[in-house]
Design a protein around this motif. Structure first.
Motif, short mmCIF file in Angstrom:
data_model
loop_
_atom_site.label_atom_id
_atom_site.label_comp_id
_atom_site.label_asym_id
_atom_site.label_seq_id
_atom_site.Cartn_x
_atom_site.Cartn_y
_atom_site.Cartn_z
N GLU A 64 0.84 -1.14 0.06
CA GLU A 64 -0.01 0.21 -0.13
C GLU A 64 0.83 1.20 0.03
O GLU A 64 0.54 2.25 -0.60
CB GLU A 64 -0.82 0.18 1.34
N HIS A 65 1.83 1.28 0.86
CA HIS A 65 2.87 2.25 0.58
C HIS A 65 3.37 2.43 -0.91
O HIS A 65 3.80 3.69 -1.21
CB HIS A 65 3.92 2.21 1.62
N MET A 66 3.76 1.37 -1.42
CA MET A 66 4.13 1.63 -2.85
C MET A 66 3.29 2.34 -3.73
O MET A 66 3.41 2.99 -4.71
CB MET A 66 4.42 0.28 -3.69
N SER A 67 1.90 2.15 -3.49
CA SER A 67 0.80 3.33 -4.18
C SER A 67 0.91 4.86 -3.71
O SER A 67 0.00 5.51 -3.84
CB SER A 67 -0.62 2.67 -3.81
N GLY A 68 1.59 4.93 -2.43
CA GLY A 68 1.68 6.17 -1.99
C GLY A 68 0.31 6.42 -0.93
O GLY A 68 0.20 7.43 -0.63
N LEU A 69 -0.29 5.58 -0.58
CA LEU A 69 -1.53 5.61 0.23
C LEU A 69 -1.27 5.38 1.75
O LEU A 69 -0.51 4.83 2.20
CB LEU A 69 -2.63 4.53 -0.42
N ASN A 70 -2.33 5.83 2.44
CA ASN A 70 -2.30 5.68 3.95
C ASN A 70 -2.86 4.18 4.42
O ASN A 70 -3.94 3.98 4.09
CB ASN A 70 -3.29 6.67 4.53
N PHE A 71 -1.86 3.27 4.69
CA PHE A 71 -2.22 1.91 4.94
C PHE A 71 -3.41 1.62 5.89
O PHE A 71 -4.15 0.74 5.90
CB PHE A 71 -0.93 1.23 5.31
N VAL A 72 -3.04 2.60 7.01
CA VAL A 72 -4.27 2.53 7.97
C VAL A 72 -5.78 2.73 7.60
O VAL A 72 -6.51 2.14 8.20
CB VAL A 72 -3.60 3.53 9.36
N HIS A 73 -5.67 3.66 6.87
CA HIS A 73 -7.04 4.07 6.41
C HIS A 73 -7.67 3.19 5.71
O HIS A 73 -8.87 2.66 5.62
CB HIS A 73 -7.08 5.34 5.60
N GLY A 74 -6.73 2.48 4.79
CA GLY A 74 -7.09 1.36 3.95
C GLY A 74 -7.35 0.12 4.69
O GLY A 74 -8.54 -0.62 4.37
N VAL A 75 -6.82 -0.12 5.64
CA VAL A 75 -7.19 -1.48 6.66
C VAL A 75 -8.44 -1.15 7.44
O VAL A 75 -9.26 -1.86 7.66
CB VAL A 75 -5.87 -1.67 7.76
#
Ligand SMILES: [Mn+2]
Length: 234
Positions: A64-75
């Protein structure tokens, strides 16, 4: 992909296997593009399947970090949807390729909030470390690495517990989540569903943007408290 997963689900049902499947998104690597890049892409796809109840996600920190996104929000979104079947814990420095670093060795604040999210929201699935020690380690070094992943998770779990038990944090959270009591009661009504009466009431409501804009939310103070807990000062 849809045909294959539908077939696989029918195979599991036909053979009496009590199985669920967790799909793991990743935006790229080994080639430049993959079809199901993020947690959000996977969640949308799952509901188009014949047996969506058998399929969930297996999000990975690094991916998810490879997409530059906030992992905590996705989870959090996956948890809320009841789709967090599994999780791949590791760490990642920036968006460059899949690094699979030791859990909590890079994004310590984000991992603090991740552990807090998992522990406070009843996640009961595997806490799986999809990570790799440096190739320069000997066997003992690999065991040190594995112990480090688990130890950091447990430390963050304890830090999160202390953060939530801190009266100053609780007081700030109450302030942040407080505000205009009339507006809060409207939010409760909106949650109960649409009605023409409620829509008209909201249209006629007198929102005063100047007064609303004067309120400080104290997020800086709250965020600093989280940092101080992580740093061991509080
Ligand atoms: Mn993985």
């Amino acid at each position: 992909m849809r045909d294959a997963i539908n077939f696989l689900c029918e195979y599991a049902i036909d053979n009496g296997y009590n199985l669920r499947f967790a799909l793991e998104p990743k935006p790229n690597e080994p080639r430049s593009d993959t079809y199901f890049a993020t947690i959000g892409h996977m969640l949308a796809f799952i509901y188009t399947l014949d047996h969506p109840e058998m399929i969930g996600v297996n999000p990975e920190v690094a991916h998810e970090h490879m997409s530059g996104l906030n992992f905590v929000h996705g989870v959090a979104q996956a948890l809320e949807a009841g789709k967090l079947f599994h999780i791949d814990l590791n760490d990642q420095k920036g968006p460059r390729y899949d690094q699979d670093l030791r859990f909590g060795s890079e994004n310590i604040k984000s991992m603090f909030f991740l552990v807090r999210l998992l522990e406070n929201n009843g996640y009961s699935g595997p806490r799986h470390f999809d990570a790799h020690a440096y190739r320069t380690e000997d066997e003992q070094g690999v065991w040190d690495f594995a112990a480090g992943c688990m130890r950091t998770y447990n430390i963050l779990r304890e830090k999160a517990r202390r953060f939530d038990a801190d009266p100053a944090v609780q007081e700030l959270l109450a302030t942040v989540n407080g505000g205009n009591s009339e507006h809060i009661s409207w939010l409760g009504e909106v949650r109960n569903g649409y009605s023409k009466e409620l829509a008209n009431k909201l249209k006629e409501a007198d929102f005063n943007p100047t007064a609303l804009g004067q309120r400080g939310y104290q997020y800086e103070k709250l965020d600093q408290m989280a940092i101080e807990h992580i740093l061991g000062i509080r």
